[in-house]
Write a protein that holds these residues in place. Structure first.
Motif, PDB file in Angstrom:
ATOM      1  N   THR A  12      32.805  49.093  32.078  1.00  0.00           N
ATOM      2  CA  THR A  12      32.993  48.939  29.882  1.00  0.00           C
ATOM      3  C   THR A  12      32.279  49.782  29.454  1.00  0.00           C
ATOM      4  O   THR A  12      32.010  50.205  28.547  1.00  0.00           O
ATOM      5  CB  THR A  12      32.892  48.138  29.107  1.00  0.00           C
ATOM      6  N   ALA A 239      37.489  46.879  22.531  1.00  0.00           N
ATOM      7  CA  ALA A 239      37.526  46.022  23.512  1.00  0.00           C
ATOM      8  C   ALA A 239      37.903  44.692  22.858  1.00  0.00           C
ATOM      9  O   ALA A 239      38.832  44.403  23.066  1.00  0.00           O
ATOM     10  CB  ALA A 239      36.446  45.312  24.244  1.00  0.00           C
ATOM     11  N   TYR A 249      39.356  40.421  29.185  1.00  0.00           N
ATOM     12  CA  TYR A 249      38.634  41.289  29.280  1.00  0.00           C
ATOM     13  C   TYR A 249      38.034  40.300  30.858  1.00  0.00           C
ATOM     14  O   TYR A 249      37.311  39.045  30.270  1.00  0.00           O
ATOM     15  CB  TYR A 249      37.960  41.388  28.194  1.00  0.00           C
TER      16      TYR A 249
END
Length: 445
Positions: A12, A239, A249
């Motif tokens: 991420t 996100a 996620y």
């Protein structure tokens, strides 16, 4: 997890989060996983306790520095050009609604041992103490040419075809001195070495125009903006965007092993005994170490201080570029400073980063020229990390790997990598023609 996705993104970090957001907006089914329990990967944002744990091996920072929670120390700190590509991506994806930006106070350059404001226009060139009287006039003429240059107006070209004329030839026409070229090429056009001088001048002129237009955007003293609470907000904002468009996620997923078929093509990712299938894998270099090669190393110092950098007009947020020739080096050095004004440190505290492409194994010696400009420093951490680039053929293995972050204190090279990856993954160019004014409201306090 036993579903099929168009794309699985691993890590991420900022690049991976931007790509995940862009692909989700495009309607692709995206699964995004990270082996860590926090967002950001290499580009995460740490509080004081995490910083101490990461770089000192203990989790007890001194109390005099204030509350750990008030710190958001970006591990890869970079300012954004107000009219640059990253801001265009933020507007294109509507991520601006999750973020609050503040203009950066100053943009400076190092010359002959001192710090000067970067002159960005004909007016500033005349005021700048960087140049003598005759050089100011020459620089002013050059700035006017760049400001007036328009692709579709041949009258503004002064008989030059910038797709053929090199940057060196263009600069020679105006008779600029080496020091001035250093400042314009490295602190304004943000080239990271001097190879641009022998490339067509078009890119060089466009970069200068981008700087000037970004500077005019908020009538500030720099062309840069930076999010309140630091860059750690960005991966989380992307996100959120991905989730709005149906992306999934998963943090804290150990191993994240990419699975390949007999032809060497990626078909899924396994974690904790479950395999999620996919058509393509996007990741940072740490997830596929056998498909990348080391190309260099970044040396950096992270410093905590109780004052702004001297000679920067008491700026709370500032970039200083030290061109390589000024230091007798092969690569530029960058100073990045931010303070409690951007909510990245406790009241009265400033965080400064000094970074460069490592040329030795002694970061403390190598970074001394930058650290000497900071004045008294309360805490300093030295750190190095390797830079990797992908060596794979994505057409064979369906793996799309980002390059490691470089030493620059601005986002221009990072975003270029994202845009290239996006085109490889989707087979189309990213449309960045957006109304830039839609970000202005959130960019001012």
């Amino acid at each position: 997890m036993d579903e099929e996705y168009d794309v699985i993104v691993l890590g991420t970090g900022l690049k991976e989060c931007i790509l995940s957001g862009l692909l989700s907006v495009d309607g692709l089914k995206v699964l995004h996983m990270d082996r860590n329990d926090h967002y950001g990967g290499a580009s995460s944002s740490l509080n004081l306790t995490q910083l101490w744990k990461s770089l000192r091996g203990n989790d007890e920072p001194p109390e005099r520095l204030g509350s750990s929670r008030e710190y958001n120390v970006d591990m890869i700190p970079k300012f954004m050009m107000a009219n640059g590509k990253l801001v265009r991506i933020l507007i294109h994806t509507d991520v601006t609604k999750y973020l609050h930006f503040k203009a950066v106070d100053g943009s400076f350059v190092y010359n002959k041992g001192k710090i000067y404001k970067v002159p960005a226009s004909d007016v500033e060139a005349l005021k700048s103490s960087l140049m003598g009287l005759f050089e100011k006039r020459r620089a002013r003429k050059f700035f006017i040419f760049v400001q007036d240059y328009e692709d579709n107006d041949p009258k503004s070209h002064e008989g030059l075809d910038l797709n053929k004329v090199t940057a060196r030839e263009l600069i020679t026409k105006y008779g600029l001195e080496d020091d001035t070229i250093d400042i314009i090429g490295h602190a304004l056009a943000l080239h990271i070495d001097d190879s641009y001088l022998d490339q067509p001048a078009m890119d060089f002129v466009k970069r200068m125009k981008l700087y000037a237009e970004s500077l005019a955007r908020f009538q500030g003293n720099s062309p840069y903006i930076y999010p309140m609470y630091g860059l750690g907000e960005l991966p989380q904002a992307f996100a959120r965007l991905s989730a709005v468009y149906g992306g999934t996620y998963m943090l804290n997923k150990p191993e994240c092993k990419v699975e390949f078929d007999n032809n060497g093509k990626a078909f899924g990712v396994t974690s904790e005994g479950e395999t999620a299938k996919c058509k393509k894998v996007v990741c940072d270099p740490s997830y596929l170490p056998d498909k990348v090669k080391k190309v260099g190393k970044v040396a950096r110092a992270i410093c905590i201080m109780s004052h702004p950098i001297p000679d920067t007009n008491d700026s709370h947020s500032v970039q200083v570029i030290l061109p390589q020739k000024q230091l007798g080096r092969k690569s530029d050095m960058y100073l990045f400073c931010c303070s409690y004004a951007h909510n990245v440190a406790a009241k009265g505290k400033f965080i400064a980063f000094v970074s460069t492409e490592a040329e030795t194994d002694k970061p403390d010696v190598e970074l001394k020229a930058g650290i000497d400009l900071l004045g008294p420093v309360e805490e300093v951490f030295y750190d190095t990390y390797d830079r990797f680039v992908p060596t794979n053929n994505h057409e064979v293995d369906s793996c799309f790997i980002s390059t490691s972050y470089d030493a620059t204190s601005h986002f221009e090279s990072t975003v270029d990598d994202v845009i290239q990856l996006y085109s490889k993954i989707t087979g189309k160019a990213l449309d960045l023609s957006v109304d830039l004014s839609s970000a202005s409201a959130s960019a001012e306090e």
